[in-house]
Design a protein around this motif. Structure first.
Motif, PDB file in Angstrom:
ATOM      1  N   ASN A 153     -22.900   6.462  64.008  1.00 15.54           N
ATOM      2  CA  ASN A 153     -22.008   7.233  63.138  1.00 15.54           C
ATOM      3  C   ASN A 153     -22.747   7.784  61.922  1.00 15.54           C
ATOM      4  O   ASN A 153     -22.430   8.872  61.423  1.00 15.54           O
ATOM      5  N   ASN A 154     -23.734   7.045  61.448  1.00 18.42           N
ATOM      6  CA  ASN A 154     -24.453   7.451  60.232  1.00 18.42           C
ATOM      7  C   ASN A 154     -25.940   7.684  60.463  1.00 18.42           C
ATOM      8  O   ASN A 154     -26.683   7.940  59.508  1.00 18.42           O
ATOM      9  N   GLU A 207     -32.684   5.160  57.089  1.00 23.11           N
ATOM     10  CA  GLU A 207     -32.063   6.437  57.411  1.00 23.11           C
ATOM     11  C   GLU A 207     -33.054   7.258  58.228  1.00 23.11           C
ATOM     12  O   GLU A 207     -34.200   7.468  57.816  1.00 23.11           O
ATOM     13  N   LEU A 208     -32.632   7.714  59.403  1.00 23.40           N
ATOM     14  CA  LEU A 208     -33.515   8.451  60.303  1.00 23.40           C
ATOM     15  C   LEU A 208     -33.206   9.942  60.267  1.00 23.40           C
ATOM     16  O   LEU A 208     -32.055  10.328  60.137  1.00 23.40           O
ATOM     17  N   LYS A 226     -39.888  10.102  61.064  1.00 25.95           N
ATOM     18  CA  LYS A 226     -40.001   9.229  59.903  1.00 25.95           C
ATOM     19  C   LYS A 226     -38.678   8.499  59.657  1.00 25.95           C
ATOM     20  O   LYS A 226     -37.631   8.905  60.128  1.00 25.95           O
ATOM     21  N   ALA A 227     -38.778   7.428  58.890  1.00 28.20           N
ATOM     22  CA  ALA A 227     -37.589   6.683  58.490  1.00 28.20           C
ATOM     23  C   ALA A 227     -37.780   6.254  57.043  1.00 28.20           C
ATOM     24  O   ALA A 227     -38.882   5.885  56.635  1.00 28.20           O
ATOM     25  N   LYS A 228     -36.717   6.328  56.261  1.00 25.76           N
ATOM     26  CA  LYS A 228     -36.809   5.883  54.872  1.00 25.76           C
ATOM     27  C   LYS A 228     -35.722   4.863  54.591  1.00 25.76           C
ATOM     28  O   LYS A 228     -34.630   4.896  55.158  1.00 25.76           O
ATOM     29  N   VAL A 229     -36.031   3.935  53.688  1.00 24.85           N
ATOM     30  CA  VAL A 229     -35.097   2.854  53.371  1.00 24.85           C
ATOM     31  C   VAL A 229     -33.925   3.412  52.569  1.00 24.85           C
ATOM     32  O   VAL A 229     -34.103   4.045  51.528  1.00 24.85           O
ATOM     33  N   LYS A 230     -32.728   3.174  53.080  1.00 23.11           N
ATOM     34  CA  LYS A 230     -31.517   3.598  52.390  1.00 23.11           C
ATOM     35  C   LYS A 230     -30.934   2.466  51.554  1.00 23.11           C
ATOM     36  O   LYS A 230     -30.367   2.694  50.482  1.00 23.11           O
TER      37      LYS A 230
END
Length: 573
Positions: free
Chosen positions: A555-556, A572-573, A320-324
């Motif tokens: 890096n993040n 953000e993964l 999943k991925a969410k919007v940071k």
């Protein structure tokens, strides 16, 4: 058997008579004429035999007609079936070569009701179903061919319409420019003629003074010359002052007409190499099939799934991925066309907006603009970081790689690539970049030497990225992503047009999972490190629409994505 051959009556043939057979006894495997048929059906030993007409017999497939009821070796009727050897056998064979076989069964028991058996009925149903599917396929292909022709007519019309619009546009632009040229010329001529008339009038006055002076010298007395001298001095001074005014008049400047052809038109003529592209677009037709093999397919699928299901490892792509963070790239003087993006070493974001605005937009982590790097008149396509101060930018059809200072936001220098260059990435002091139709090239930053490391028929808009000794590039024409090493050897190629279509931007994480902007499916696709599996990680509902720019921040563990118009998302993964 040919339908033109005449099958003889075997009983008559045995008696040296020649009569054509009109019936066939499958039990006796003999042809029967009309008389022998009557006798055969009334005889106690044969009245129960299965008799069919010769016409019906000839309708049987050849391989069925060849299936005899009698043993070729012993001329005995088959009475048993050996399941061990899968063959019928007569009484003699059952007592000799098959005497130790445990799978002997009476043929009369096995064949009874075989035509009404489940297997036979399923086979009949299956072949009918297959036939229906074949009919459906043929009908669909007929419709498909008609659709192709209709599409051709439609696109011919669209191409002609665009051509006419272009012609009308250029005719209008030409007419306006020529009218402006005519107007400017008239204006300049009018101004020049007015100035010429004015100067000519002044010249006439000077000539008149000159004539007066000559006349006084020749014919006036000294007294007259002395008295008239003051008047002449005033006129000469007036003419001198007038000449000074003429010297300072802008109308004295030489005037010429200059025509500045719109740079976008010049670039259009050089950059546009094709009117468009024609390609076949596939869509699955498997939904046409309705073959009744559900149980077999289900078993096969379950088996296949259990064999191919990968075990979960640390290198698996994020589920999943969410919007940071959401960012909006500031509008330029022309419409935005974001083709690439990057996260800089100082944490700021760089967005390439180089088609119409010829710029790199720098934004800080809060989404505030931190300035721009202008590349005008060069285009800009892709960007990569070299160090904490320097970025390299490809310029597409401008055929150069530009080097810019992030801090001063100035172009330091540029290097020609002799051909259109698009995607670019930095690997250990080397710039790897795609060159249209030539392949993947490498620029050694220490020496400035350029060489080819991967020969391939590279299309325009080919993106590249790298991790360690592996290079990855997209190909939107073949809907593929290729991975190769620094020696130019291909390691794998991923293709699945159900998942990936018209790939553009590409990025890779520290675990060698590859992320691709799939323009055709409006999604972000993640491909496993071995190139064998791919799936859609982000879709249109996540804001993925008309996306070319993508960058992975190792890096993040964040994925930066931007639409063409400049709506950017940090996932953000």
């Amino acid at each position: 058997m040919s339908s033109t051959s005449v099958l003889p009556c075997d009983t008559c043939k045995y008696r040296k008579n020649e009569n054509p057979a009109v019936h066939w006894c499958s039990e006796c495997e003999e042809g029967l004429c009309a008389d022998c048929y009557t006798h055969h059906t009334h005889s106690k030993t044969s009245r129960k035999h299965g008799i069919i007409t010769i016409d019906d017999y000839e309708k049987l497939p050849a391989f069925i007609r060849e299936k005899r009821h009698y043993c070729n070796e012993h001329d005995e009727k088959y009475e048993y079936f050996c399941s061990v050897h899968n063959t019928p056998c007569c009484k003699i064979s059952s007592d000799t070569e098959h005497k130790n076989c445990k799978g002997l069964s009476l043929i009369s028991d096995i064949v009874h009701g075989v035509k009404q058996s489940v297997v036979f009925l399923e086979m009949h149903s299956m072949i009918e179903n297959i036939k229906q599917n074949m009919d459906t396929i043929l009908k669909d292909k007929e419709i498909n061919l008609k659709t192709i022709h209709e599409s051709k007519i439609k696109f011919q019309s669209e191409i002609k319409e665009i051509r006419e619009k272009l012609t009308n546009l250029f005719d209008t632009l030409e007419r306006k420019l020529l009218e402006e040229l005519e107007s400017v010329e008239k204006k300049i001529i009018q101004q020049s003629e007015d100035f010429i008339n004015e100067v000519t009038d002044g010249k006439n006055k000077v000539m008149k003074i000159q004539e007066n002076i000559d006349a006084i010298k020749k014919h006036a007395t000294d007294f007259q010359a002395f008295v008239g001298m003051n008047d002449l001095k005033d006129e000469v001074e007036n003419r001198k002052q007038y000449l000074q005014i003429v010297y300072e008049d802008s109308r004295l400047d030489r005037i010429n007409i200059r025509c500045n052809i719109n740079e976008k038109i010049k670039l259009f003529l050089t950059d546009v190499q094709t009117f468009g592209e024609i390609e076949g677009e596939r869509s699955s037709a498997k939904d046409l099939f309705s073959v009744n093999t559900h149980e077999i397919k289900e078993t096969h699928d379950k088996s296949k799934a259990s064999e191919s299901k990968p075990s979960k490892t640390r290198s698996d792509p994020a589920a999943k991925a969410k919007v940071k963070r959401t960012l909006i790239v500031p509008a330029g003087s022309n419409k935005n066309t974001i083709t690439s993006c990057a996260v800089l070493p100082n944490g700021k974001f760089a967005f390439v907006d180089g088609t119409y605005n010829h710029r790199i937009v720098i934004m800080d982590s809060t989404g505030t603009s931190s300035g721009e790097i202008s590349l005008s008149p060069l285009f800009a396509f892709d960007v990569t970081c070299i160090d904490s101060k320097t970025i390299a930018i490809t310029t597409g059809s401008s055929g150069q790689i530009a080097f810019a200072n992030i801090l001063s936001k100035k172009i330091k220098k540029s290097i020609g690539t002799t051909w259109q260059c698009d995607g670019i990435t930095h690997v250990d002091g080397k710039l790897i970049f795609s060159v249209y139709s030539k392949g993947i090239h490498v620029l050694h930053l220490d020496s400035g030497h350029i060489s080819t490391i991967h020969k391939a028929n590279i299309t325009v808009d080919t993106y590249v990225t790298s991790l360690g000794d592996k290079i990855y590039h997209t190909n939107w024409k073949t809907n593929s992503v290729t991975c190769f090493n620094l020696d130019g050897n291909t390691l794998w190629t991923y293709e699945d047009d159900k998942v990936l279509q018209k790939p553009r931007g590409i990025a890779v994480d520290s675990k060698q999972n590859v992320y691709v902007a799939s323009l055709g499916t409006e999604s972000i696709v993640v491909i496993s490190s071995n190139g064998k599996e791919g799936r859609q990680l982000l879709t249109k509902k996540d804001g993925i629409e008309n996306v070319r720019a993508i960058y992975y921040d190792n890096n993040n563990n964040c994925l930066l994505v931007s639409t063409l118009s400049g709506s950017a998302f940090l996932f953000e993964l």
